[in-house]
Scaffold this active site. Structure first.
Site: not given
Ligand code: PLP
Length: 348
Positions: A38, A132, A248, A296
């Site tokens: 992702k 979550r 800056y 930046m």
């Molecule tokens: C992002 C994610 C992972 C991977 O987690 P890491 O801590 O980066 O290894 C695995 N399972 C779910 C559901 C995630 O959202």
């Protein structure tokens, strides 16, 4: 921008990526080892990451949403699966129903939506204590997921990178769910979860961070190799005379003369202000500290120690993830995913 070469690049080590996946696969024991790709492969570029890990033998990939899935679907080889962790909204249904990717259903509404549409193969996320995403572990899950084409039932650990009681609690809840709900496979562990041992592995693991060189647990420090090295080109070399300040708000004032290089890198590229006066670059192993505040698109480093370094040369930014996290106050995840679109991504 055809043929344009950016003045900043990520040097990406393809051997290290594959070596990290292989180590995580071995540590996963009998479980298959997937890959979370992702957020554009945690900033490295999801297409190249997926292509390389597929070639290495990885068969299970995870993205967050259907935009990410659409970009990767053309790469899906026979026998390789892609799961969409945020499930299906109403807006996603048309795409999801004709996609080869599977939704990870995580709310009763998503389950109902998928079932009503005759959606077929899917995964399900059950929340076991993180609160979550996911169906509540206390609910009557058997009834809820009956007759879904359930492939992988998964949950996610809240504190896998810490030695806390919640890990065992979530693991025990997940074992109970496995007894109650038939699925083809069960999956709990992220990178840090893999390091917690065999109880956490089930049938499939889902590392992200550690693939890309992050250290989720001290046990991985010796085995996980760095994958990402940011490099920036010097735009100007200049002299700072004792008494001059730089950047800056003039946060650095020279007590003696310095030679300074201005790099094409700044907070818009994910090199955030936490590196001001703390970060460093290096050339041939010589540490070149950041002077003053990160702008930046620009940052200054002290090159007094390197007489030969000149305008147009490239320097490597110190970005060893655990150390850079402590220095900058950012997490290893933020350090990777913040790396912006202005870097050329160059695989070696
Ligand atoms: C992002 C994610 C992972 C991977 O987690 P890491 O801590 O980066 O290894 C695995 N399972 C779910 C559901 C995630 O959202």
């Amino acid at each position: 921008m055809h043929g344009y070469t950016a003045p900043l690049r990520l040097r990406l080590d393809g051997d290290a990526l594959v070596s990290n996946w292989r180590w995580l696969a071995r540590e996963s024991g009998a479980a298959a080892c997937g890959a979370a790709i992702k957020a554009d492969g945690y900033g490295l570029g999801a297409t190249e990451v997926m292509r390389r890990l597929t070639q290495a033998g990885c068969r299970d990939f995870f993205v967050s949403n259907w935009g990410e899935a659409a970009a990767l679907e053309p790469l899906l080889e026979q026998g390789v699966s892609l799961s969409v962790l945020h499930g299906v909204r109403t807006e996603d249904m048309a795409q999801a129903l004709q996609s080869r990717a599977r939704p990870v259903l995580s709310t009763p509404e998503q389950v109902a939506r998928w079932r009503a549409a005759g959606g077929g193969a899917c995964d399900v996320m059950v929340d076991t204590g993180m609160n979550r995403l996911g169906l509540d572990w206390r609910d009557d899950l058997s009834a809820m997921v009956a007759d879904l084409g359930l492939v992988t039932l998964m949950s996610h650990l809240a504190s896998a990178d810490e030695d806390v009681a919640l890990n065992a609690v979530q693991c025990a809840r997940f074992r109970d769910i496995r007894q109650a709900i038939p699925a083809r496979r069960y999956s709990l562990a992220n990178s840090a979860g893999i390091c917690r041992g065999a109880d956490f592995h089930f049938d499939l693991t889902r590392p992200g961070l550690a693939l890309y060189g992050g250290i989720p647990h001290p046990a991985a420090a010796e085995r996980i190799r760095a994958v990402v090295s940011p490099q920036a080109q010097i735009l100007q070399r200049r002299r700072l005379i004792a008494g001059d300040s730089i950047g800056y708000n003039a946060t650095f004032t020279a007590e003696r003369d310095h030679e300074v290089a201005i790099l094409n890198l700044g907070y818009a590229d994910g090199y955030l202000r936490g590196f001001s006066g703390r970060g460093a670059a290096s050339v041939e192993g010589v540490r070149l500290p950041v002077l003053g505040r990160v702008s930046m698109d620009l940052v200054a480093i002290d090159v007094t120690a390197m007489r030969e370094v000149a305008e147009g040369d490239w320097v490597t930014i110190d970005y060893a993830l655990p150390a850079a996290a402590i220095l900058s106050g950012l997490s290893q995840y933020e350090l990777l995913t913040g790396l912006g679109a202005r870097f050329d991504r160059v695989w070696h």
